[in-house]
Every structure is written in structure tokens, then in C-alpha cells.
Write a protein that holds these residues in place. Structure first.
Motif, short mmCIF file in Angstrom:
data_model
loop_
_atom_site.label_atom_id
_atom_site.label_comp_id
_atom_site.label_asym_id
_atom_site.label_seq_id
_atom_site.Cartn_x
_atom_site.Cartn_y
_atom_site.Cartn_z
N SER A 194 -11.04 34.77 28.00
CA SER A 194 -11.28 35.42 29.29
C SER A 194 -10.34 34.94 30.39
CB SER A 194 -12.73 35.18 29.72
OG SER A 194 -12.98 33.82 29.99
N TYR A 247 -16.65 43.15 29.09
CA TYR A 247 -17.16 43.51 30.41
C TYR A 247 -18.25 44.58 30.31
CZ TYR A 247 -17.08 44.75 35.37
OH TYR A 247 -17.44 44.99 36.68
N SER A 254 -13.06 38.59 37.52
CA SER A 254 -12.98 38.10 36.14
C SER A 254 -13.78 36.81 35.94
CB SER A 254 -11.52 37.89 35.72
OG SER A 254 -10.93 36.86 36.48
N VAL A 264 -17.13 37.01 33.85
CA VAL A 264 -17.16 36.86 32.39
C VAL A 264 -17.12 35.40 31.98
CG1 VAL A 264 -15.95 37.36 30.24
CG2 VAL A 264 -16.14 39.13 32.00
N CYS A 265 -16.15 34.64 32.49
CA CYS A 265 -16.00 33.26 32.02
C CYS A 265 -17.17 32.39 32.46
CB CYS A 265 -14.67 32.67 32.47
SG CYS A 265 -14.35 32.70 34.24
N ILE A 293 -11.30 41.85 26.72
CA ILE A 293 -12.06 41.63 27.94
C ILE A 293 -12.72 42.93 28.43
CG2 ILE A 293 -10.17 42.03 29.57
CD1 ILE A 293 -12.76 39.22 29.82
#
Length: 544
Positions: free
Chosen positions: A491, A277, A434, A437-438, A273
Motif C-alpha cells: 500500500s 480500496y 491512501s 488503507v495502510c 490497491i
């Protein structure tokens, strides 16, 4: 939607249609501007015939000034993505779940994997160079009966991703400042509310820069590109000359399963991750497309070459960083909470740490400003297509500044509101970060799947791309889909075991919550007022 016959009828009636343009010539940046156009009586700097055709084909009116040229578009993308900077400041998960060798190999496969994803995005940005980006591409390329709902959900997820990313950049800036204070004052005890106040200060800078500095942004970005390159050289040279060394064997073969997972393979998948990122958001220029001269060519070029430039700089910085880290455990336990500050401290004096970190801070702030600009354009575009509440207000362009000022304000307000969560729960705020990202992986997978469908099933409806994948389009699209689904799956995993309330990755909960809310919004409001951008595209709409 105005067809060519409609324009002809208006001309016969003695009226000037809104999509008619008068040709003028400019000399702005040494580029041949013979094909620059003006929007009616009002000058639109940098508007080319190709831009006119693209906007007319998509049924959109040119409202924003095209101030970005090839170099400034490249600078904008390079500074926003800021790969080497974010690899330095946000690598805790990679070091925990992978160690020295893990972080290196995670970055290497991520660089290759996302490079292929980016090729698909660049081609779509050439086919339809418009601020909406993914949700617009889904609307154009999805099966007709599914385009409306798919593009609406994609628009919500894209908005979520970019808004979460804006919050994450400002949050990192505040926490880096707190970490630097701990270096200079070991008795300082950083608190969450202080971090939130620093986010507020960052947002104020962002708002001023993106409202009153918008016209100067391209020139400033070009100057900061020089800082981006020279700052990189300074940090790399200082570390290689002054920092202690790890052995090559440790850097490339010493893996660490600090998260306590069942196998090293699982640990490496979770730790990637950090590399992801630092590698995402090269599509940011696609959301600025309506402000880039000759966007069908210059936007994909900026996406590709900034990714390549940042990618190789990122590879050099990762190798340098790992060779100059005496101990992974000590780096993760550093009082500043940032392993890079530990590495700096082992190489130079406190004054040197301050200097190197300030260089990083300047570049991260520049990235935050660009990120908010791109976020605001995506939000503006989705509101313009009636995909958001208060759409008419958010989708309004300022009459004198010629920027989506309301969307800039909304993006800043959302960052402020999200930062308040940090006061009560760091874990909850980290989950929101987070989400970037997903949610982004979700939009990538849907948009690339739709262009693959269109390429195979109805290639006659694919718009002409001046930056085309050609015969390699199908395999590149297929690989891109496989990779983003792979990244999307990993992720959601927490950083370490055992998993409890403080270590659980709540992004899966928030992602599903927003997905469900977007479905509810669609059935309550969206299906009544949202048609999808394809309904304005020439030769498309319901007739397929």
C-alpha cells in the motif's frame, strides 16, 4: 467496574444499579421481541438480553438507541462498503499497473484474501460487539503487559484510518461532479479550490443527515439498498447492450505495465490497491454495534453477507467494465480524469452519461453518510476510553438525540481541514487518502494477531462468540495476518516510475509520523489516563 457482588450490595441497600434492567416487550419490526430490555426507567428500543450481557461483561453503559435491525444492519454495511461503486470510480491505479487482465485478477485474489480476513473480524465482533472495534479487541486479547500500549496505538491508527476514509469519500464525490461538468462543458477547467468547495457541500449534507436524520437512518438505508441493487442492474445492462466489446482474450490475459516497473509481477502488486480500496471497511458495522439489536449475532452476519453480496456484484461489474473498455490508454487519458466516464461515453449519449453518473453519485453520497456515522462511533468510543484529547467532550452522547453528536461534528471538521490541503497540493491530499488503507491494515494485523495469541495461549479468556470460527479459527487467523501484512507492504508504493516529488507516495511518511505522534502521546498523556477497555471487562483487568 461493577461486579455482580456490587450489584447485589446496591440492591440490598435499596438502590437501583445502573446496569439493572426492567423487562418490557415491544413489537417493532415483526421480530420476536420477547427478550427486549429497557435501561432502567428509560426505554431502549431493541435492547436484548444478549446485548445486556455483552455490555455488562465489557463494563459499558448502554447510551445509544439500538435502532438497527438485521436488514438495516446489512443495508448499512452494504452501502458503506459500496464495492461495485468504488471499483468503478477508483480504478486508475489498477488499470495503470495491470491493465484489463490485471484489474480482473487483482480483484479476484483480493476478494478471496479479504474474505478470509473479514471472517476473523466478524468473529471478534461477535465476541465483543462494541463501537471501539479493533482497539477494544486488542485490549481484550493482547498479553496483559502489552495491552495498554498496543490498544492505544491501535486506537490512534483506527481513528486515523476512518477519518482519512471519510475525507476520501467526500473528495471523490466532488471530483466526480467536476468530471461530469467537463463532459457537459468541454471548456470547463476544474480547479482544486472548486473541488474543495464541493467537499464542503458534501460535508454539510453528511452533518445534517447524521445529526437530524439519525433516527431515520436505518429505514433510509433499507430504501437505498434497493437503489444499490437496481442501480447496479441498470449500469450492467446498459453497458452490455450498448457499449463496444473487448475480446475475452484481452480481458483475461492482456496485462499492462503502465507504471514502468521492473517486472509485470511488481506492477500487479502495486496496482492491487484499487481492488483493496473497493473491498475494505466491511467491519463498519462493528463500530455501530451499540446501535444494532442483538449485536453479537446481527453484526457479524451483516459483515459476512454484505461482503459476499458486494463481492459478487463487484466481480460482475469488473468483468462488465473491462469488456466494455475499448482502450485502456484512452480511458486513463480521458479529460474527466475518470475512466468510467470514458466507458459510459462510449456506450450512451451525454444525457445517458449524466443519468448513469448521477445514480453512482447518489450511492457514493449514501456511502459517505454511512462512513461518517461509523467513523464518529469509532472516534466516540476511543474518546470514551480516554484515548483522545478532549475525551470528555468528544465522548459525550447527546441527551435527546442519543447519538455521539460531538464526535460527528469532529469527524466533519477533520474532513473539512484535510480538504484544504487539496488546494495547495493534490499529491499531499492523495497521500492522506491512501493512509486509509495502510492504517486499516495495521489495525487488522494487530487485532487478529492478538486474538490468535489468546486463542492459542489462553483460550479460557476468549469470550463466547455466537458467530464462531470453531476449529478453523487458528488457520483462518494465520492466513488473515499474512494477507493484511502483504496488503500493508504494497500500500506504500507509488503508482509509477520514475519517482519524483510529484509521484512519490507520501503515505509512508504520514503513517510513520502519526505512529510516532501516537507513541509520544502515549508517553506524555496516554499512559497516565488511558487504561484500556479490558480493565472494565468482567473477570479480567490485571488479574491474569
Amino acid at each position: 467496574m461493577s461486579s455482580r457482588s456490587d450489584l447485589t450490595d446496591l440492591a440490598i441497600a435499596g438502590k437501583e444499579p445502573i446496569n439493572s434492567f426492567k423487562e418490557v416487550k415491544y413489537e417493532i419490526d415483526g421480530v420476536d421481541d420477547d427478550n427486549v430490555m429497557a435501561d432502567g426507567p428509560e426505554r431502549r428500543d431493541g435492547y436484548t438480553k444478549n446485548d445486556q450481557r455483552d455490555m455488562q461483561r465489557m463494563g459499558k453503559r448502554q447510551e445509544l438507541l439500538r435502532n438497527f435491525r438485521p436488514l438495516s444492519a446489512l443495508s448499512f454495511t452494504t452501502l458503506l462498503q459500496a464495492t461495485w461503486e468504488f471499483l468503478l470510480i477508483a480504478n486508475t491505479q489498477g488499470l495503470t499497473d495491470g491493465g484489463l487482465a490485471g484489474l480482473f485478477w487483482q480483484y479476484l485474489w483480493t476478494f478471496i484474501g479479504f474474505g478470509i480476513v473479514m471472517l476473523s473480524l466478524a468473529e471478534m465482533a461477535s465476541m465483543a460487539p462494541i463501537s471501539g472495534g479493533q482497539y477494544h479487541w486488542v485490549s481484550e486479547f493482547a498479553p496483559a503487559r502489552h495491552q495498554k500500549q498496543l490498544s492505544y496505538i491501535t486506537g490512534w491508527m483506527s481513528t486515523l484510518s476512518w477519518q482519512a476514509g471519510s475525507a476520501s469519500g467526500s473528495f471523490l464525490t466532488g471530483t466526480i461532479i467536476q468530471g461530469l461538468i467537463t463532459v457537459n462543458d468541454p471548456n470547463y477547467n476544474p480547479t482544486n479550490w472548486q473541488g474543495t468547495l464541493l467537499v464542503f457541500a458534501m460535508v454539510l449534507i453528511i452533518y445534517i443527515a447524521n445529526i437530524w436524520g439519525a433516527k431515520s437512518l436505518p429505514m433510509i438505508q433499507n430504501l437505498l439498498l434497493v437503489v444499490h441493487i437496481f442501480g447496479f442492474l441498470v449500469i450492467v445492462i446498459v453497458l452490455w447492450v450498448l457499449a463496444p466489446r473487448q475480446s475475452a482474450k484481452n480481458v483475461f490475459t492482456q496485462f499492462t505495465n503502465g507504471g514502468g516497473w521492473s517486472s509485470m509481477g511488481v506492477s500487479l502488486m502495486i496496482g492491487q490497491i484499487s481492488a483493496i480500496y473497493g473491498s475494505i471497511c466491511s467491519d463498519c458495522t462493528a463500530h455501530m454495534a451499540e446501535e444494532v439489536k442483538d449485536a453479537g449475532r446481527n453484526v457479524p452476519n451483516a459483515m459476512v453477507w454484505s461482503y459476499v453480496l458486494n463481492g459478487f456484484m463487484g466481480l460482475i461489474i469488473v468483468i462488465t467494465y473491462l469488456f466494455c473498455m475499448p482502450s485502456v490508454t484512452d480511458a486513463l487519458d480521458d479529460p474527466s480524469t475518470f475512466p468510467f466516464i470514458y466507458v459510459f461515453r462510449n456506450a450512451v449519449s451525454i444525457g445517458g452519461v449524466n443519468g448513469l453518473t448521477i445514480v453512482l453519485l447518489i450511492l457514493v453520497i449514501a456511502s459517505n453518510i454511512a462512513f461518517n456515522a461509523s467513523t464518529a462511533r469509532q472516534t466516540f468510543a476511543f474518546a470514551r476510553d480516554k484515548g483522545l484529547p478532549f475525551a470528555s467532550w468528544i465522548g459525550r452522547v447527546h441527551p435527546t438525540l442519543h447519538i455521539p453528536a460531538n464526535a460527528v461534528a469532529v469527524s466533519c471538521i477533520i474532513t473539512l481541514l484535510l480538504s484544504l490541503i487539496n488546494i495547495g497540493s493534490v499529491a499531499a491530499f492523495n497521500a492522506i487518502i491512501s493512509l486509509q488503507v495502510c492504517a486499516l491494515m495495521f489495525t487488522y494485523s494487530i487485532s487478529i494477531s492478538c486474538v490468535l495469541y489468546r486463542r492459542i495461549k489462553h483460550p479460557e479468556f476468549l469470550p463466547h462468540a455466537r458467530w464462531s470460527l470453531g476449529r478453523m479459527g487458528v488457520p483462518i487467523n494465520i492466513f488473515g495476518i499474512c494477507y493484511v501484512v502483504f496488503a500493508f507492504f504494497w500500500s506504500f508504493w507509488p503508482n509509477a516510475t520514475p519517482i519524483d516529488a510529484s509521484s512519490f507516495n507520501y503515505s509512508v511518511v504520514l503513517f510513520m509520523a502519526v505512529l510516532i505522534i501516537s507513541f509520544i502521546m502515549y508517553y506524555v498523556q496516554g499512559r497516565k489516563i488511558y487504561e484500556g477497555p479490558v480493565m472494565s471487562v468482567e473477570g479480567r483487568g490485571r488479574d491474569e
